[in-house]
Design a protein around this motif. Structure first.
Motif, short mmCIF file in Angstrom:
data_model
loop_
_atom_site.label_atom_id
_atom_site.label_comp_id
_atom_site.label_asym_id
_atom_site.label_seq_id
_atom_site.Cartn_x
_atom_site.Cartn_y
_atom_site.Cartn_z
N ALA A 114 0.82 -1.21 0.00
CA ALA A 114 0.00 0.00 0.00
C ALA A 114 0.86 1.26 0.00
CB ALA A 114 -0.92 -0.01 1.22
N ALA A 115 1.97 1.25 0.74
CA ALA A 115 2.84 2.42 0.78
C ALA A 115 3.43 2.71 -0.59
CB ALA A 115 3.95 2.21 1.80
N HIS A 116 3.85 1.65 -1.30
CA HIS A 116 4.39 1.85 -2.65
C HIS A 116 3.31 2.37 -3.59
CE1 HIS A 116 5.77 0.51 -6.71
NE2 HIS A 116 6.89 1.05 -6.27
N ALA A 117 2.12 1.81 -3.49
CA ALA A 117 1.02 2.27 -4.34
C ALA A 117 0.68 3.73 -4.07
CB ALA A 117 -0.21 1.39 -4.12
N ALA A 118 0.92 4.18 -2.83
CA ALA A 118 0.64 5.57 -2.47
C ALA A 118 1.76 6.53 -2.88
CB ALA A 118 0.40 5.67 -0.96
N GLY A 119 2.82 5.99 -3.45
CA GLY A 119 3.90 6.84 -3.95
C GLY A 119 5.18 6.82 -3.17
N ALA A 120 5.28 5.97 -2.14
CA ALA A 120 6.50 5.93 -1.33
C ALA A 120 7.63 5.23 -2.08
CB ALA A 120 6.23 5.20 -0.01
N ARG A 121 8.83 5.65 -1.79
CA ARG A 121 10.04 4.94 -2.21
C ARG A 121 10.27 3.84 -1.18
NH1 ARG A 121 15.38 8.56 -2.24
NH2 ARG A 121 14.79 8.66 -0.05
N VAL A 122 10.37 2.58 -1.61
CA VAL A 122 10.47 1.45 -0.70
C VAL A 122 11.84 0.80 -0.86
CG1 VAL A 122 9.51 -0.77 0.01
CG2 VAL A 122 7.99 1.06 -0.77
N ALA A 123 12.55 0.63 0.25
CA ALA A 123 13.88 0.03 0.21
C ALA A 123 13.96 -1.09 1.23
CB ALA A 123 14.95 1.09 0.52
N SER A 124 14.55 -2.21 0.82
CA SER A 124 14.76 -3.33 1.74
C SER A 124 16.23 -3.46 2.06
CB SER A 124 14.25 -4.64 1.13
OG SER A 124 15.01 -4.99 -0.03
N LEU A 125 16.51 -3.91 3.28
CA LEU A 125 17.87 -4.15 3.73
C LEU A 125 18.04 -5.65 3.95
CD1 LEU A 125 18.16 -1.24 6.33
CD2 LEU A 125 18.57 -1.18 3.85
N CYS A 126 19.03 -6.22 3.30
CA CYS A 126 19.34 -7.65 3.44
C CYS A 126 18.09 -8.49 3.11
CB CYS A 126 19.88 -7.92 4.85
SG CYS A 126 20.66 -9.54 5.06
N THR A 127 17.67 -9.37 4.02
CA THR A 127 16.57 -10.29 3.73
C THR A 127 15.20 -9.61 3.76
OG1 THR A 127 16.63 -10.93 6.07
CG2 THR A 127 17.76 -12.36 4.50
N GLY A 128 15.16 -8.32 4.02
CA GLY A 128 13.91 -7.58 3.85
C GLY A 128 13.40 -7.65 2.43
N ALA A 129 14.26 -8.03 1.48
CA ALA A 129 13.84 -8.18 0.09
C ALA A 129 12.73 -9.21 -0.06
CB ALA A 129 15.03 -8.57 -0.78
N PHE A 130 12.67 -10.19 0.85
CA PHE A 130 11.61 -11.20 0.76
C PHE A 130 10.24 -10.57 1.02
CE2 PHE A 130 15.34 -13.80 1.14
CZ PHE A 130 15.04 -14.96 0.45
N VAL A 131 10.20 -9.53 1.83
CA VAL A 131 8.94 -8.83 2.07
C VAL A 131 8.52 -8.09 0.80
CG1 VAL A 131 7.78 -7.08 3.47
CG2 VAL A 131 9.47 -8.62 4.52
N LEU A 132 9.48 -7.42 0.15
CA LEU A 132 9.16 -6.72 -1.09
C LEU A 132 8.69 -7.71 -2.15
CD1 LEU A 132 10.66 -4.47 0.41
CD2 LEU A 132 11.76 -3.86 -1.74
N GLY A 133 9.32 -8.87 -2.19
CA GLY A 133 8.89 -9.88 -3.15
C GLY A 133 7.48 -10.35 -2.89
N ALA A 134 7.15 -10.60 -1.61
CA ALA A 134 5.81 -11.04 -1.26
C ALA A 134 4.77 -9.98 -1.58
CB ALA A 134 5.75 -11.41 0.21
#
Length: 321
Positions: free
Chosen positions: A96-116
Motif C-alpha cells: 500500500a505504501a508503494h502504491a501511495a507513492g512511497a520509495r520502498v527500500a529493503s535491507l538484506c533479507t527484507g527483500a523477501f517482504v518486497l517480493g511477497a
C-alpha cells in the motif's frame, strides 16, 4: 538530487522477528543529521503493530503501520528467518505504501517482504548472497543479482547483507542531499565514502572445502597450491578422472566450472593478502598464481568490482604499527 518536501519522512517498519543490525543502522543514519545538513533532514518514524522482537531485545514502535502510508521513504529491515511466514500486515503495508507513492527500500533479507508484496516482479533485486537463490526461486519474475551491493529501480531498492545496508542508506542520502552530505555521514560512521551499487559484494561466496562430498579433498589440495599454475588437467589428474567428467562433477556440486572455481579461490586469496599483508600487487599476483600484476588487476576488478589497490585501502585489517 531528488526534490524533497521541507521535512521528508522515513518510516522504519518493525514487524515480526527482525535482525537488530539493519534496523539500528537505518535509525542511526536517517535519525541523526550531520552538521552540514542545516535544514530539511529526515523525520523518522518507527512503525509497527505492537512490541517486536529484535535480536535479544523487545522494542515498542512509536507509531502504527498506518503512519507508513504517508511516508516519503519506507525502509524494510532484515527478517531474522526467511523460512518463517511473513506477517501479512507487513506485506500489505509495503504494497500500500508503494502504491501511495512511497520509495520502498529493503535491507538484506527484507527483500523477501518486497517480493511477497509483488514489488520485485520485473525488477532487479538483491539480498545477502546466502539467500539469493531462494529469493530467485520464490520470485522468478525478478532478476536477482547476487553480485551487487544494492539495486535501484527508482521507487524500489534492495540491499545485500550487513555493510551493504549502510551503502544503500548512504545512496538514498546521496540522491536526496547530494554527495557531500552522504560522504559526511560516511565519515561519521567511519565508513568508506559512498560506494556505487554495481560494485560486487566483497565476500565471495564460500565453497565447501571440508566434508564428505566427492570434491572436498580436491578443493583442499588445490587451495594449498594456488601459487602454482594449475590447469583443469592437473585437477583431473589429482582426482583420478577425466577433465570432462571433472567438469560435470563441479557443475553438479557447486554450479561452476573448474576454471571458474579456481579463479574464485585465487581472488579470495588475493583479498586475504591485501587485507592482512603489506605485499606488493606483483608479489600477491605470484602468490595467487595470477602471474603478473596486470592479470591480477584485471581478474580482481572483474570479480570484486574494484581494483586491488582500492580494495586494500577500504578493507584492510587494522594491525599495530
Amino acid at each position: 538530487m531528488r526534490t524533497l518536501s521541507d521535512v521528508p519522512t522515513v518510516a522504519l517498519l518493525a514487524v515480526g522477528h527482525l535482525l537488530h543490525f539493519e534496523l539500528g543502522v537505518a535509525y542511526e543514519i536517517f535519525g541523526n543529521p550531520p552538521r552540514e545538513a542545516t535544514e530539511g533532514w529526515y523525520d523518522v518514524f518507527l512503525c509497527g503493530a505492537g512490541p517486536v522482537r529484535i535480536g535479544p531485545f523487545t522494542v515498542e514502535p512509536d507509531h502504527g503501520l498506518d503512519r507508513a502510508l504517508g511516508a516519503d521513504t519506507v525502509i524494510v529491515p532484515a527478517c531474522a528467518d526467511v523460512d518463517e511466514p511473513l506477517p501479512r500486515e507487513l506485506v500489505e503495508t509495503v504494497r500500500a505504501a508503494h502504491a501511495a507513492g512511497a520509495r520502498v527500500a529493503s535491507l538484506c533479507t527484507g527483500a523477501f517482504v518486497l517480493g511477497a508484496a509483488g514489488l520485485l516482479d520485473g525488477r532487479r533485486a538483491t539480498t545477502h548472497w546466502a539467500h539469493t537463490d531462494e529469493l530467485s526461486a520464490r520470485h522468478p519474475l525478478s532478476e536477482v543479482d547476487p553480485d551487487v551491493l544494492y539495486t535501484d529501480n527508482g521507487s524500489v531498492l534492495t540491499a545485500a547483507g550487513k555493510a551493504a545496508a549502510v551503502d544503500l542508506c548512504l545512496h538514498l542520502i546521496h540522491l536526496d542531499h547530494g554527495a557531500a552530505i552522504a560522504n559526511s555521514v560516511a565519515r561519521r560512521l567511519v565508513m568508506p565514502p559512498h560506494r556505487p551499487g554495481g560494485q560486487a559484494q566483497f565476500v565471495a561466496t564460500p565453497i565447501q572445502t571440508t566434508g564428505d562430498h566427492k570434491l572436498a579433498q580436491l578443493f583442499a589440495w588445490a587451495q594449498q597450491r594456488l601459487d602454482q599454475p594449475l590447469s583443469v588437467t592437473d585437477l583431473a589428474r589429482h582426482a583420478n578422472t577425466s577433465p570432462r567428467n571433472l567438469g560435470r562433477q563441479f557443475r553438479s556440486v557447486i554450479g561452476q566450472s573448474p576454471i571458474q572455481w579456481l579463479l574464485t579461490q585465487r581472488v579470495r586469496r588475493a583479498q586475504e593478502l591485501l587485507e592482512a599483508t603489506d605485499e606488493s600487487i606483483e608479489a600477491i599476483a605470484l602468490a595467487t598464481g595470477m602471474g603478473t600484476a596486470t592479470t591480477l588487476r584485471r581478474q580482481f576488478k572483474r570479480t570484486v568490482g574494484v581494483p586491488p589497490d582500492s580494495y586494500r585501502r577500504a578493507f584492510r585489517s587494522a594491525r599495530p604499527a
